[in-house]
Design a protein around this motif. Structure first.
Motif, PDB file in Angstrom:
ATOM      1  N   HIS A  50      39.179  42.973  40.954  1.00  0.00           N
ATOM      2  CA  HIS A  50      39.980  41.886  41.513  1.00  0.00           C
ATOM      3  C   HIS A  50      39.660  41.726  42.984  1.00  0.00           C
ATOM      4  O   HIS A  50      39.632  42.689  43.741  1.00  0.00           O
ATOM      5  CB  HIS A  50      41.467  42.178  41.333  1.00  0.00           C
ATOM      6  N   ASP A  51      39.402  40.495  43.396  1.00  0.00           N
ATOM      7  CA  ASP A  51      39.118  40.198  44.796  1.00  0.00           C
ATOM      8  C   ASP A  51      40.428  39.943  45.528  1.00  0.00           C
ATOM      9  O   ASP A  51      41.063  38.912  45.353  1.00  0.00           O
ATOM     10  CB  ASP A  51      38.205  38.972  44.884  1.00  0.00           C
ATOM     11  N   ASN A  52      40.828  40.903  46.366  1.00  0.00           N
ATOM     12  CA  ASN A  52      42.102  40.781  47.085  1.00  0.00           C
ATOM     13  C   ASN A  52      41.906  39.999  48.376  1.00  0.00           C
ATOM     14  O   ASN A  52      42.015  40.531  49.475  1.00  0.00           O
ATOM     15  CB  ASN A  52      42.662  42.171  47.394  1.00  0.00           C
ATOM     16  N   SER A  53      41.586  38.735  48.247  1.00  0.00           N
ATOM     17  CA  SER A  53      41.424  37.908  49.438  1.00  0.00           C
ATOM     18  C   SER A  53      42.753  37.626  50.103  1.00  0.00           C
ATOM     19  O   SER A  53      42.804  37.293  51.281  1.00  0.00           O
ATOM     20  CB  SER A  53      40.739  36.589  49.078  1.00  0.00           C
ATOM     21  N   GLU A  54      43.863  37.781  49.344  1.00  0.00           N
ATOM     22  CA  GLU A  54      45.194  37.612  49.897  1.00  0.00           C
ATOM     23  C   GLU A  54      45.874  38.966  49.949  1.00  0.00           C
ATOM     24  O   GLU A  54      46.084  39.586  48.910  1.00  0.00           O
ATOM     25  CB  GLU A  54      46.022  36.642  49.041  1.00  0.00           C
ATOM     26  N   PRO A  55      46.200  39.484  51.148  1.00  0.00           N
ATOM     27  CA  PRO A  55      46.829  40.801  51.256  1.00  0.00           C
ATOM     28  C   PRO A  55      48.109  40.871  50.456  1.00  0.00           C
ATOM     29  O   PRO A  55      48.881  39.919  50.379  1.00  0.00           O
ATOM     30  CB  PRO A  55      47.103  40.929  52.761  1.00  0.00           C
ATOM     31  N   GLY A  56      48.333  42.029  49.827  1.00  0.00           N
ATOM     32  CA  GLY A  56      49.548  42.250  49.073  1.00  0.00           C
ATOM     33  C   GLY A  56      49.497  41.715  47.662  1.00  0.00           C
ATOM     34  O   GLY A  56      50.447  41.826  46.897  1.00  0.00           O
ATOM     35  N   LYS A  57      48.347  41.120  47.296  1.00  0.00           N
ATOM     36  CA  LYS A  57      48.219  40.525  45.972  1.00  0.00           C
ATOM     37  C   LYS A  57      47.728  41.567  44.988  1.00  0.00           C
ATOM     38  O   LYS A  57      46.762  42.257  45.248  1.00  0.00           O
ATOM     39  CB  LYS A  57      47.240  39.362  46.048  1.00  0.00           C
ATOM     40  N   GLY A  58      48.380  41.702  43.849  1.00  0.00           N
ATOM     41  CA  GLY A  58      48.012  42.720  42.874  1.00  0.00           C
ATOM     42  C   GLY A  58      46.967  42.234  41.913  1.00  0.00           C
ATOM     43  O   GLY A  58      46.319  41.204  42.110  1.00  0.00           O
ATOM     44  N   LEU A  59      46.759  42.967  40.850  1.00  0.00           N
ATOM     45  CA  LEU A  59      45.796  42.593  39.832  1.00  0.00           C
ATOM     46  C   LEU A  59      46.270  41.357  39.073  1.00  0.00           C
ATOM     47  O   LEU A  59      47.438  40.984  39.107  1.00  0.00           O
ATOM     48  CB  LEU A  59      45.596  43.754  38.859  1.00  0.00           C
ATOM     49  N   LYS A  60      45.344  40.750  38.366  1.00  0.00           N
ATOM     50  CA  LYS A  60      45.695  39.554  37.602  1.00  0.00           C
ATOM     51  C   LYS A  60      46.781  39.848  36.595  1.00  0.00           C
ATOM     52  O   LYS A  60      47.663  39.041  36.347  1.00  0.00           O
ATOM     53  CB  LYS A  60      44.447  39.024  36.893  1.00  0.00           C
ATOM     54  N   GLU A  61      46.718  41.080  36.013  1.00  0.00           N
ATOM     55  CA  GLU A  61      47.748  41.435  35.042  1.00  0.00           C
ATOM     56  C   GLU A  61      49.116  41.453  35.689  1.00  0.00           C
ATOM     57  O   GLU A  61      50.106  41.031  35.107  1.00  0.00           O
ATOM     58  CB  GLU A  61      47.441  42.802  34.438  1.00  0.00           C
ATOM     59  N   THR A  62      49.158  41.955  36.925  1.00  0.00           N
ATOM     60  CA  THR A  62      50.436  42.011  37.627  1.00  0.00           C
ATOM     61  C   THR A  62      50.941  40.618  37.931  1.00  0.00           C
ATOM     62  O   THR A  62      52.127  40.317  37.830  1.00  0.00           O
ATOM     63  CB  THR A  62      50.272  42.816  38.929  1.00  0.00           C
ATOM     64  N   GLU A  63      50.003  39.743  38.338  1.00  0.00           N
ATOM     65  CA  GLU A  63      50.408  38.377  38.662  1.00  0.00           C
ATOM     66  C   GLU A  63      50.964  37.687  37.428  1.00  0.00           C
ATOM     67  O   GLU A  63      51.958  36.960  37.499  1.00  0.00           O
ATOM     68  CB  GLU A  63      49.197  37.607  39.197  1.00  0.00           C
ATOM     69  N   GLN A  64      50.320  37.903  36.294  1.00  0.00           N
ATOM     70  CA  GLN A  64      50.785  37.242  35.084  1.00  0.00           C
ATOM     71  C   GLN A  64      52.156  37.744  34.692  1.00  0.00           C
ATOM     72  O   GLN A  64      52.992  36.987  34.202  1.00  0.00           O
ATOM     73  CB  GLN A  64      49.778  37.506  33.959  1.00  0.00           C
ATOM     74  N   ASN A  65      52.422  39.021  34.914  1.00  0.00           N
ATOM     75  CA  ASN A  65      53.724  39.561  34.569  1.00  0.00           C
ATOM     76  C   ASN A  65      54.812  38.984  35.455  1.00  0.00           C
ATOM     77  O   ASN A  65      55.977  38.921  35.067  1.00  0.00           O
ATOM     78  CB  ASN A  65      53.718  41.088  34.716  1.00  0.00           C
ATOM     79  N   ASN A  66      54.433  38.568  36.693  1.00  0.00           N
ATOM     80  CA  ASN A  66      55.420  38.043  37.617  1.00  0.00           C
ATOM     81  C   ASN A  66      55.611  36.540  37.487  1.00  0.00           C
ATOM     82  O   ASN A  66      56.494  35.974  38.107  1.00  0.00           O
ATOM     83  CB  ASN A  66      54.994  38.364  39.060  1.00  0.00           C
ATOM     84  N   GLU A  67      54.749  35.868  36.697  1.00  0.00           N
ATOM     85  CA  GLU A  67      54.903  34.425  36.525  1.00  0.00           C
ATOM     86  C   GLU A  67      56.116  34.115  35.655  1.00  0.00           C
ATOM     87  O   GLU A  67      56.470  34.880  34.765  1.00  0.00           O
ATOM     88  CB  GLU A  67      53.647  33.854  35.864  1.00  0.00           C
ATOM     89  N   PRO A  68      56.765  32.979  35.921  1.00  0.00           N
ATOM     90  CA  PRO A  68      57.930  32.608  35.105  1.00  0.00           C
ATOM     91  C   PRO A  68      57.532  32.447  33.654  1.00  0.00           C
ATOM     92  O   PRO A  68      56.458  31.949  33.339  1.00  0.00           O
ATOM     93  CB  PRO A  68      58.378  31.271  35.716  1.00  0.00           C
ATOM     94  N   ARG A  69      58.390  32.863  32.751  1.00  0.00           N
ATOM     95  CA  ARG A  69      58.131  32.690  31.319  1.00  0.00           C
ATOM     96  C   ARG A  69      58.342  31.245  30.930  1.00  0.00           C
ATOM     97  O   ARG A  69      59.026  30.475  31.606  1.00  0.00           O
ATOM     98  CB  ARG A  69      59.076  33.597  30.517  1.00  0.00           C
TER      99      ARG A  69
END
Length: 401
Positions: A50-69
């Motif tokens: 994962h390219d962390n071009s934005e500080p504090g940004k996690g893996l894609k899996e983490t981002e998907q888990n945090n997206e609204p259902r």
């Protein structure tokens, strides 16, 4: 032992508590009776990292888990009737319980884990051989797998036996910039389980992996042995040694396990170009000892040296402040910049915080509280030693306390 038992003085790393889809096998009891687990961490390929071009940004899996259902609107919006009022009727009185408190009805959840996006930690205790697991391991490609023995839920004095997020951050930095460390002699302070040293050994020539405690160092050495499949192809060498920050000299007693030879000490001072430390600043006395050790080592080097320190800025509520504070981090910052301001004629220190936007090769959540610091050490000409020798390590200890 099917569940982790916590006491008032128990500490558990986020790595072991929140790492998704992890299976940990209890392998043995160590010499002090603590259960030892084996975890596997996979180094992501170029297509997976994962390219962390934005500080504090996690893996894609983490981002998907945090997206609204998709049904998020249904969860947050109150059912409306034809007239647009709550419950389909106007001025509906709230339902109160027998004590007069508002009784809120919650939507039933089939599986609490689905919403959190994380798996609960349930260590598997092997009481006898499991043919299914053995068969699975037999066909697992270990080429990019790091195997680490560790304990879980330890007291504060044994936190080195766990794996911490700071080790992952520093390992990512090493893997993303291998040219900086290729062929170098490297010293790690407070290596713990040895994960960062193992990663460093894939690019460096010689790695002195140091900590204190025979039981911890034995575990670390065993982890080095478990990971020879990724160390040997790179030609690296890891030497596990004892280095106590609260002692002035290195132990050379041949009767002491993990002691130093005179040749190793000479190699350490003559060739070490890189010093690393991952998540080692959680106690003020140990932090003071760390910086005294760094000063003592670097002031005896005849060449430039670069120090990389990763840590997590931990926030705790304290009764002394009656508020959230970061005492350990604040003390680390004080010692760090005190080192930069030191003038003793031996060497100069330049401190800078590095951005955490480098690629992520290991699966974990790179939270914004994870930081990476770089200290550049330059020896001064010998004739400058008469400038000021007041800031000796002993004086640093007094001023830090």
């Amino acid at each position: 032992m099917n569940q982790i038992t916590f006491h008032h003085d128990t500490v558990l790393s986020d790595v072991h508590m929140l790492l998704p889809n992890a299976r940990r096998l209890m392998t043995r009891l160590n010499s002090v009776g603590q259960p030892v687990f084996l975890s596997k961490f996979r180094i992501l390929s170029d297509s997976e990292k994962h390219d962390n071009s934005e500080p504090g940004k996690g893996l894609k899996e983490t981002e998907q888990n945090n997206e609204p259902r998709e049904d998020g609107d249904k969860d947050t919006q109150v059912t409306q009737g034809k007239d647009g009022e709550e419950g389909g009727a106007g001025n509906v009185e709230p339902f109160l319980d027998v004590d007069g408190d508002l009784d809120i009805k919650h939507r039933q959840r089939k599986n609490p884990n689905e919403e959190s996006g994380r798996d609960l930690v349930c260590p598997i205790i092997l009481k006898q051989s499991n043919s299914a697991l053995e068969e699975e391991d037999e066909y697992t490609d270990d080429k990019d797998i790091i195997k680490i023995e560790h304990t879980m839920a330890t007291t504060l004095e044994d936190v080195g036996k766990q794996v911490w997020l700071g080790a992952f951050l520093l390992a990512d930095f090493i893997l993303s910039k291998p040219h900086m460390f290729r062929g170098a002699t490297v010293l790690e302070l407070g290596a713990g389980t040895g994960l960062t040293s193992i990663v460093m050994a894939t690019v460096a020539k010689t790695l002195y992996c140091t900590d204190v405690g025979e039981d911890l160092l034995s575990m670390c050495k065993n982890n080095v042995t478990l990971n020879q499949h990724i160390i040997e192809p790179a030609g690296g060498e890891v030497r596990v040694k004892q280095l106590d920050w609260l002692q002035y000299d290195l132990c050379t007693d041949a009767d002491v396990v993990f002691s130093w030879t005179e040749e190793e000490i000479a190699d350490l001072y003559d060739n070490t170009k890189i010093i690393i430390a991952a998540d080692v600043c959680y106690d003020e006395d140990l932090t003071d000892g760390l910086f005294r050790t760094l000063y003592r080592l670097c002031s005896n080097f005849r060449h430039t040296c670069t120090i990389f320190i990763s840590l997590e800025k931990r926030m705790n509520f304290t009764l002394r402040h009656m508020d959230v504070s970061c005492d350990a981090y604040n003390h680390f910052s004080h010692c760090l910049f005190q080192l930069e301001d030191m003038v003793d004629g031996r060497c100069s220190f330049r401190v800078e915080q590095l951005p955490s936007d480098f690629a992520q090769f290991l699966l974990y959540e790179r939270i914004e509280q994870l930081e990476l610091w770089k200290v550049s050490v330059t020896p001064l000409p010998l004739h400058a030693s008469t400038v000021n020798t007041a800031a000796a390590p002993e004086d640093t200890e007094q001023s830090s306390s």
